[in-house]
Design a protein around this motif. Sequence first.
Motif, PDB file in Angstrom:
ATOM      1  N   MET A 238       0.837  -1.193   0.000  1.00 13.95           N
ATOM      2  CA  MET A 238       0.000   0.000   0.000  1.00 13.95           C
ATOM      3  C   MET A 238       0.876   1.249   0.000  1.00 13.95           C
ATOM      4  N   VAL A 239       0.518   2.202  -0.855  1.00 11.90           N
ATOM      5  CA  VAL A 239       1.208   3.487  -0.920  1.00 11.90           C
ATOM      6  C   VAL A 239       0.228   4.563  -0.482  1.00 11.90           C
ATOM      7  N   CYS A 240       0.545   5.259   0.596  1.00 10.15           N
ATOM      8  CA  CYS A 240      -0.331   6.297   1.146  1.00 10.15           C
ATOM      9  C   CYS A 240       0.218   7.672   0.779  1.00 10.15           C
ATOM     10  N   SER A 241      -0.618   8.493   0.177  1.00  5.54           N
ATOM     11  CA  SER A 241      -0.189   9.843  -0.198  1.00  5.54           C
ATOM     12  C   SER A 241      -1.368  10.791  -0.048  1.00  5.54           C
ATOM     13  N   ALA A 258       0.533  -2.801  -6.153  1.00  5.35           N
ATOM     14  CA  ALA A 258       0.354  -1.931  -4.997  1.00  5.35           C
ATOM     15  C   ALA A 258      -1.000  -1.224  -5.046  1.00  5.35           C
ATOM     16  N   VAL A 259      -1.554  -0.960  -3.859  1.00  2.00           N
ATOM     17  CA  VAL A 259      -2.809  -0.219  -3.720  1.00  2.00           C
ATOM     18  C   VAL A 259      -2.489   1.209  -3.312  1.00  2.00           C
ATOM     19  N   PRO A 330      -9.691   1.717   0.230  1.00  2.00           N
ATOM     20  CA  PRO A 330      -8.947   0.483   0.544  1.00  2.00           C
ATOM     21  C   PRO A 330      -8.761   0.206   2.025  1.00  2.00           C
ATOM     22  N   PHE A 331      -8.486   1.230   2.831  1.00  2.00           N
ATOM     23  CA  PHE A 331      -8.200   0.988   4.244  1.00  2.00           C
ATOM     24  C   PHE A 331      -9.434   0.532   5.018  1.00  2.00           C
ATOM     25  N   LEU A 332     -10.648   0.711   4.447  1.00  2.00           N
ATOM     26  CA  LEU A 332     -11.865   0.312   5.140  1.00  2.00           C
ATOM     27  C   LEU A 332     -12.003  -1.203   5.247  1.00  2.00           C
ATOM     28  N   ASP A 333     -11.182  -1.952   4.524  1.00  2.00           N
ATOM     29  CA  ASP A 333     -11.222  -3.413   4.608  1.00  2.00           C
ATOM     30  C   ASP A 333     -10.538  -3.940   5.865  1.00  2.00           C
ATOM     31  N   TYR A 334      -9.937  -3.035   6.663  1.00  2.00           N
ATOM     32  CA  TYR A 334      -9.159  -3.482   7.818  1.00  2.00           C
ATOM     33  C   TYR A 334      -9.790  -3.000   9.118  1.00  2.00           C
TER      34      TYR A 334
END
Length: 413
Positions: A238-241, A258-259, A330-334
């Motif tokens: 995962m790449v957060c920006s 990568a997501v 994407p982060f809502l899956d965790y």
Amino acid sequence: MHQPILPTNLGAGPAGRLERAKADGVSLVGPGGLLVGITRTVLESALDAELDAHLDEVGVDEETGRRTNIRNGHGAKTVQTEVGPVRIQVPRDRAGSFTPRIVPKHVRRLDGFNEAILSLYAKGLTTGEISAHLADVYDADVSRELISRVTDSVLDEMEAWRQRPLDRIYPVVFIDALVMKIRQGQVANRPVYVVVGISLDGERDVLGMWAGTGGEGAKQWAGYLTELRNRGVEDVFMVCSDGLKGMTDAIEQVWPQAVHQQCVVHLVRASLRYTNRKDWQKITPTLREIYTAPTVAAAEARFEAFAAEFGDQYPAVIRLWRTSWPQFVPFLDYDHEVRKVLYTTNIIESLNARFRQAARRRGHFPTEQAAMKVLYLVVQQKRKGGGSITGRVYGWAKALNALILAYGDRITI
């Protein structure tokens, strides 16, 4: 008395002495070198100040009005420092009760003089301010040029750091950019791009820094990310920006699997810029309900309710969220623990805050190298009691377990 560190005919002032020393062939390091003399001056000034404080604490005899303890000459001692062996005169007291801390008894090796200068430099002090600080605290005449030479000593180390091999896998990478004023003929705003990675062991590290020439297109970002891949980074999960232009395309070119995760904090800030301040108390809680939703479906339902309530008044906000939605969800899956690691670029924003603090007092940098040197020193600075840029991410074990379930055989530990 020790011998003077420079010939007596040198010009007045630190800069003049340095230039005259160059002309006369006086070396900077080694026996009799200029840095050795400066180090001796600082140490002896500090020792004298320590003894004065010690004698003041002892006080005076009430009957005679005289000091109960006085100075008693000096003793010679050679200590090993970063600039070589330094012969110093250690002051003594008549009672023999003086225990110096700057150069402790029986200690023959000292570290930290250069580190002290580098630490002050990384905290944002200019060479002139460091020179004034040493003069105020130690009564030591240390020129700006010499301080500059000490800080320049890290340039080779910095270049090696910028080219060092990296891990094969980084589960999470954070990307951001800040603006610094750098002279290019004339002073101009230059973007500086920063990439921070979290390793499989949960250790965060600055993977790369680059001074750009302007613009944040996919081609430029692809070049920076390709450099990381060439240094060993084969896979990123995962790449957060913060939604930098062209970032998604650049990520897909370099790490196709990568997501790209949009930083939620930046998304909320951008939303508030399009709204009236008087409405923030209504908008902020509603947006929080969206990014704390338990599932993607719940987030979509809450967003549609938000759009129905504020769409007519703030269409730009609705358009912003719809455009960013694929990178937002994407982060809502965790679960909550993983979301705390993934949903924001606060890790890198904390670093940028220190970068700005170090740059603010300088106004601008004379060269790109000077700017990157300061940033490198900030990265390398260790803080007592935690808070260093590098180090282990709290709660990483839960995040790693969730990532293993999500990415399976891509993880090799």
